[in-house]
Design a protein around this motif. Structure first.
Motif, short mmCIF file in Angstrom:
data_model
loop_
_atom_site.label_atom_id
_atom_site.label_comp_id
_atom_site.label_asym_id
_atom_site.label_seq_id
_atom_site.Cartn_x
_atom_site.Cartn_y
_atom_site.Cartn_z
N ASP A 118 -2.20 5.31 -1.92
CA ASP A 118 -3.27 4.39 -1.56
C ASP A 118 -3.80 4.69 -0.16
N LYS A 119 -2.90 4.96 0.76
CA LYS A 119 -3.31 5.25 2.13
C LYS A 119 -4.14 6.53 2.20
N GLU A 120 -3.74 7.53 1.42
CA GLU A 120 -4.49 8.79 1.40
C GLU A 120 -5.87 8.57 0.79
N MET A 125 0.84 -1.18 0.00
CA MET A 125 0.00 0.00 0.00
C MET A 125 0.89 1.24 0.00
N GLU A 179 -7.60 5.82 0.85
CA GLU A 179 -8.40 5.10 1.83
C GLU A 179 -8.85 6.02 2.96
N ALA A 180 -7.96 6.90 3.41
CA ALA A 180 -8.28 7.79 4.52
C ALA A 180 -9.36 8.80 4.16
N ARG A 210 -9.03 14.23 5.13
CA ARG A 210 -9.17 13.02 5.93
C ARG A 210 -10.33 13.10 6.92
#
Length: 216
Positions: free
Chosen positions: A6-8, A2, A10-11, A186
């Protein structure tokens, strides 16, 4: 693997890939080819690959392409979406997908023209745009903190009338569409409307070069 991107996604609750897949899944088959236009880290194609499609993709960023390779994508090319022709033969792909890209383009005509050339007659094109009403601004400025950049970023939204004109001009038959919400932070306090479209290619080997579709 990830990535930070990708993390951003998802957040902030980026559901564009899921919405696009949901519109298209009943119309695609395992073993068919799918071209991801501006594949990025592969988010827009993960579900199609899990469904058994052979995903091909291109992107301008070698960093993004390396992230794709780390996820098992192999049929990748580095290419700028602004430069035509794209590095694929006419009628060489069954379908195409584009998520998280159109908000960076004021004029979508080149992408529609090339997509109509590359995917076979009867193939599907599923894509996501930032949505707007006819009386709303085409371009918006995204704040530094939400753009994750050192400066303000200009993003573009495309109205239903713009998209209808593009599909008509470049030989696409509209099939389905779905509106959803995109968040720019976020905390999910700043949102904007988005819309995913599913269209069928009826352009054969691709249209001639047309002038850009004007912004209403």
């Amino acid at each position: 693997m990830m990535t930070a991107y990708d993390k951003e996604a998802e957040a902030t609750g980026w559901y564009g890939p899921e919405v696009a897949f949901g519109l298209a899944y009943a119309h695609v088959q395992p073993g068919q080819s799918m071209l991801d236009i501006g594949i990025g880290t592969g988010l827009g194609s993960v579900l199609f690959r899990k469904a058994g499609l052979n995903v091909h993709g291109f992107d301008i960023s070698p960093t993004m392409l390396e992230a794709c390779r780390s996820k098992g994508f192999t049929a990748l090319q580095q290419h700028d979406l602004c430069k035509r022709p794209y590095p694929y033969d006419s009628g060489s792909m069954d379908h195409a997908v584009c998520t998280g890209v159109f908000n960076f383009f004021s004029d979508l005509s080149p992408v529609f023209q090339e997509t109509g050339r590359i995917i076979r007659d009867g193939g599907l094109f599923v894509f996501v745009v930032g949505d707007r009403l006819e009386n709303e601004a085409h371009a918006i400025e995204v704040e530094v903190e939400n753009a994750k950049s050192e400066r303000t970023v200009t993003m573009y939204r495309h109205s239903a009338r713009q998209i209808a004109a593009l599909m008509a001009r470049y030989g696409f038959e509209p099939l389905r569409e779905l509106a959803f919400t995109v968040y720019r932070d976020r905390e999910r306090t700043t949102s904007m409307p988005a819309r995913s479209y599913l269209a069928r290619n009826r352009s054969g080997s691709g249209p001639a070069i047309y002038p850009p579709v004007p912004v209403p």
